[in-house]
Write a protein that holds these residues in place. Structure first.
Motif, PDB file in Angstrom:
ATOM      1  N   VAL A 109      -9.674  14.941  -3.146  1.00 10.79           N
ATOM      2  CA  VAL A 109      -9.328  13.543  -3.424  1.00 10.79           C
ATOM      3  C   VAL A 109      -7.818  13.322  -3.345  1.00 10.79           C
ATOM      4  CG1 VAL A 109      -9.363  11.711  -5.166  1.00 10.79           C
ATOM      5  CG2 VAL A 109     -11.420  13.080  -4.729  1.00 10.79           C
ATOM      6  N   ARG A 110      -7.045  14.126  -4.050  1.00  9.43           N
ATOM      7  CA  ARG A 110      -5.590  13.926  -4.007  1.00  9.43           C
ATOM      8  C   ARG A 110      -5.038  14.243  -2.620  1.00  9.43           C
ATOM      9  NH1 ARG A 110      -0.443  15.634  -4.751  1.00  9.43           N
ATOM     10  NH2 ARG A 110       0.872  14.292  -6.060  1.00  9.43           N
ATOM     11  N   TYR A 111      -5.599  15.260  -1.980  1.00  7.71           N
ATOM     12  CA  TYR A 111      -5.172  15.583  -0.618  1.00  7.71           C
ATOM     13  C   TYR A 111      -5.392  14.377   0.300  1.00  7.71           C
ATOM     14  CZ  TYR A 111      -5.070  17.484   4.063  1.00  7.71           C
ATOM     15  OH  TYR A 111      -4.804  17.680   5.388  1.00  7.71           O
ATOM     16  N   ARG A 112      -6.544  13.735   0.180  1.00  6.17           N
ATOM     17  CA  ARG A 112      -6.851  12.574   1.010  1.00  6.17           C
ATOM     18  C   ARG A 112      -5.875  11.434   0.726  1.00  6.17           C
ATOM     19  NH1 ARG A 112      -9.496  13.600   4.948  1.00  6.17           N
ATOM     20  NH2 ARG A 112     -11.473  14.093   4.006  1.00  6.17           N
ATOM     21  N   GLU A 132       0.826  -1.208   0.000  1.00  3.47           N
ATOM     22  CA  GLU A 132       0.000   0.000   0.000  1.00  3.47           C
ATOM     23  C   GLU A 132       0.861   1.260   0.000  1.00  3.47           C
ATOM     24  OE1 GLU A 132      -4.071  -1.448   2.240  1.00  3.47           O
ATOM     25  OE2 GLU A 132      -2.396  -0.804   3.488  1.00  3.47           O
ATOM     26  N   ASN A 133       1.939   1.241   0.774  1.00  2.00           N
ATOM     27  CA  ASN A 133       2.833   2.386   0.843  1.00  2.00           C
ATOM     28  C   ASN A 133       3.414   2.690  -0.539  1.00  2.00           C
ATOM     29  OD1 ASN A 133       4.387   4.414   2.250  1.00  2.00           O
ATOM     30  ND2 ASN A 133       6.135   3.037   2.174  1.00  2.00           N
ATOM     31  N   ALA A 134       3.909   1.665  -1.227  1.00  2.41           N
ATOM     32  CA  ALA A 134       4.472   1.855  -2.571  1.00  2.41           C
ATOM     33  C   ALA A 134       3.394   2.313  -3.550  1.00  2.41           C
ATOM     34  CB  ALA A 134       5.116   0.557  -3.059  1.00  2.41           C
ATOM     35  N   PHE A 135       2.209   1.766  -3.416  1.00  5.63           N
ATOM     36  CA  PHE A 135       1.106   2.141  -4.306  1.00  5.63           C
ATOM     37  C   PHE A 135       0.807   3.641  -4.199  1.00  5.63           C
ATOM     38  CE2 PHE A 135      -3.430   3.003  -4.822  1.00  5.63           C
ATOM     39  CZ  PHE A 135      -3.583   2.688  -6.168  1.00  5.63           C
ATOM     40  N   TYR A 136       0.570   4.115  -2.992  1.00  2.00           N
ATOM     41  CA  TYR A 136       0.207   5.530  -2.830  1.00  2.00           C
ATOM     42  C   TYR A 136       1.359   6.458  -3.192  1.00  2.00           C
ATOM     43  CZ  TYR A 136      -4.207   4.034  -0.938  1.00  2.00           C
ATOM     44  OH  TYR A 136      -5.450   3.463  -0.792  1.00  2.00           O
ATOM     45  N   ASP A 137       2.589   6.076  -2.869  1.00  2.00           N
ATOM     46  CA  ASP A 137       3.732   6.885  -3.290  1.00  2.00           C
ATOM     47  C   ASP A 137       3.765   7.006  -4.813  1.00  2.00           C
ATOM     48  OD1 ASP A 137       4.542   7.348  -0.689  1.00  2.00           O
ATOM     49  OD2 ASP A 137       6.237   5.942  -0.750  1.00  2.00           O
ATOM     50  N   SER A 172      -4.310   6.296 -15.092  1.00  2.00           N
ATOM     51  CA  SER A 172      -5.107   7.502 -14.871  1.00  2.00           C
ATOM     52  C   SER A 172      -5.489   7.566 -13.391  1.00  2.00           C
ATOM     53  CB  SER A 172      -6.387   7.437 -15.713  1.00  2.00           C
ATOM     54  OG  SER A 172      -7.223   6.386 -15.245  1.00  2.00           O
ATOM     55  N   PRO A 173      -5.910   8.737 -12.946  1.00  2.00           N
ATOM     56  CA  PRO A 173      -6.409   8.817 -11.565  1.00  2.00           C
ATOM     57  C   PRO A 173      -7.579   7.859 -11.331  1.00  2.00           C
ATOM     58  CG  PRO A 173      -5.957  11.008 -12.375  1.00  2.00           C
ATOM     59  CD  PRO A 173      -5.821  10.072 -13.552  1.00  2.00           C
ATOM     60  N   TRP A 174      -8.459   7.715 -12.320  1.00  2.00           N
ATOM     61  CA  TRP A 174      -9.578   6.788 -12.166  1.00  2.00           C
ATOM     62  C   TRP A 174      -9.074   5.368 -11.947  1.00  2.00           C
ATOM     63  CZ3 TRP A 174     -11.055   2.390 -14.722  1.00  2.00           C
ATOM     64  CH2 TRP A 174     -12.269   1.851 -14.326  1.00  2.00           C
ATOM     65  N   SER A 218      -0.591  14.514 -10.670  1.00  2.00           N
ATOM     66  CA  SER A 218      -0.625  15.793  -9.963  1.00  2.00           C
ATOM     67  C   SER A 218      -2.059  16.151  -9.572  1.00  2.00           C
ATOM     68  CB  SER A 218      -0.081  16.894 -10.875  1.00  2.00           C
ATOM     69  OG  SER A 218      -0.971  17.067 -11.985  1.00  2.00           O
ATOM     70  N   SER A 219      -2.191  17.209  -8.825  1.00  2.00           N
ATOM     71  CA  SER A 219      -3.523  17.723  -8.487  1.00  2.00           C
ATOM     72  C   SER A 219      -4.293  18.055  -9.749  1.00  2.00           C
ATOM     73  CB  SER A 219      -3.410  18.971  -7.610  1.00  2.00           C
ATOM     74  OG  SER A 219      -2.836  18.657  -6.374  1.00  2.00           O
ATOM     75  N   ASP A 220      -3.592  18.624 -10.739  1.00  2.00           N
ATOM     76  CA  ASP A 220      -4.243  18.967 -12.004  1.00  2.00           C
ATOM     77  C   ASP A 220      -4.770  17.726 -12.715  1.00  2.00           C
ATOM     78  OD1 ASP A 220      -3.812  21.675 -11.628  1.00  2.00           O
ATOM     79  OD2 ASP A 220      -1.958  21.704 -12.811  1.00  2.00           O
ATOM     80  N   ALA A 221      -4.043  16.616 -12.628  1.00  2.79           N
ATOM     81  CA  ALA A 221      -4.502  15.374 -13.268  1.00  2.79           C
ATOM     82  C   ALA A 221      -5.803  14.892 -12.631  1.00  2.79           C
ATOM     83  CB  ALA A 221      -3.435  14.292 -13.167  1.00  2.79           C
TER      84      ALA A 221
END
Length: 183
Positions: free
Chosen positions: A81-84, A56-61, A122-124, A68-71
């Motif tokens: 969402v990205r902040y969380r 999980e750590n590697a995934f979120y990193d 993608s973020p999705w 990016s936030s823009d993505a």
């Protein structure tokens, strides 16, 4: 809608696991099962938990490094969402550090992180994978709890379980644009 397919599949798997679980029901009443002697496999369980936390750590990193936030905004996700995901990444790092320390203090060699490759583009896609990872994490802690013999380890695992469950809710809310409990 896009996460509905993932959630429907996870729901079907979860329902089948619950249906297959022994309930200890006799003549319509719950009965107490006889306690089987427990082998002390706490080190194995903690290393299993550490393996999951490394994943999980590697995934979120990776998600945070790749999108990016823009993505996330371009993918129609709100700012939070990205902040969380940043908060969740910090929690996963804390879990890795805690479990590594607990294993070391018990004179058990902690497992090292592996090389991981996640298929998000993608973020999705990242949030779809996150739903699966967090669901597995929550289930793994819950499933292992009955096997832990050391009360201090059980308390720590229970604390991490609560955080993983919160992650699951946050991720589902993000994937469903704010609705963590879609119908």
């Amino acid at each position: 809608m896009r996460s509905s397919v993932v959630l429907a599949g996870l729901g079907a798997i979860s329902a089948s696991l619950v249906a297959a679980a022994p309930l200890g029901v006799s003549n319509g009443a719950l009965s107490k099962r006889a306690a089987a002697p427990k082998a002390d496999i706490d080190g194995v369980i903690l290393n299993y938990a550490l393996t999951l936390e490394h994943l999980e750590n590697a995934f979120y990193d990776g998600v945070l490094a790749n999108f990016s936030s823009d993505a996330f905004l371009a993918a129609d996700y709100p700012d939070w969402v990205r902040y969380r995901l940043t908060e969740i990444a910090q929690h996963e790092k804390t879990h890795v550090d805690f479990l590594t320390g607990a294993l070391t203090a018990a004179n058990i060699t902690p497992v090292a992180a592996c090389e991981y490759s996640f298929p998000y583009t993608s973020p999705w896609g990242a949030l779809a994978i996150a739903q699966v990872l967090e669901g597995v994490g929550t289930s793994a802690y819950l499933g292992a709890a009955a096997l832990i013999t050391n009360p201090a380890y059980l308390t720590a695992a229970g604390s991490i379980l609560a955080i993983e469950a919160r992650h699951t809710s946050w991720i589902r809310a993000a994937a469903n644009n704010g609705d963590g409990f879609p119908t």
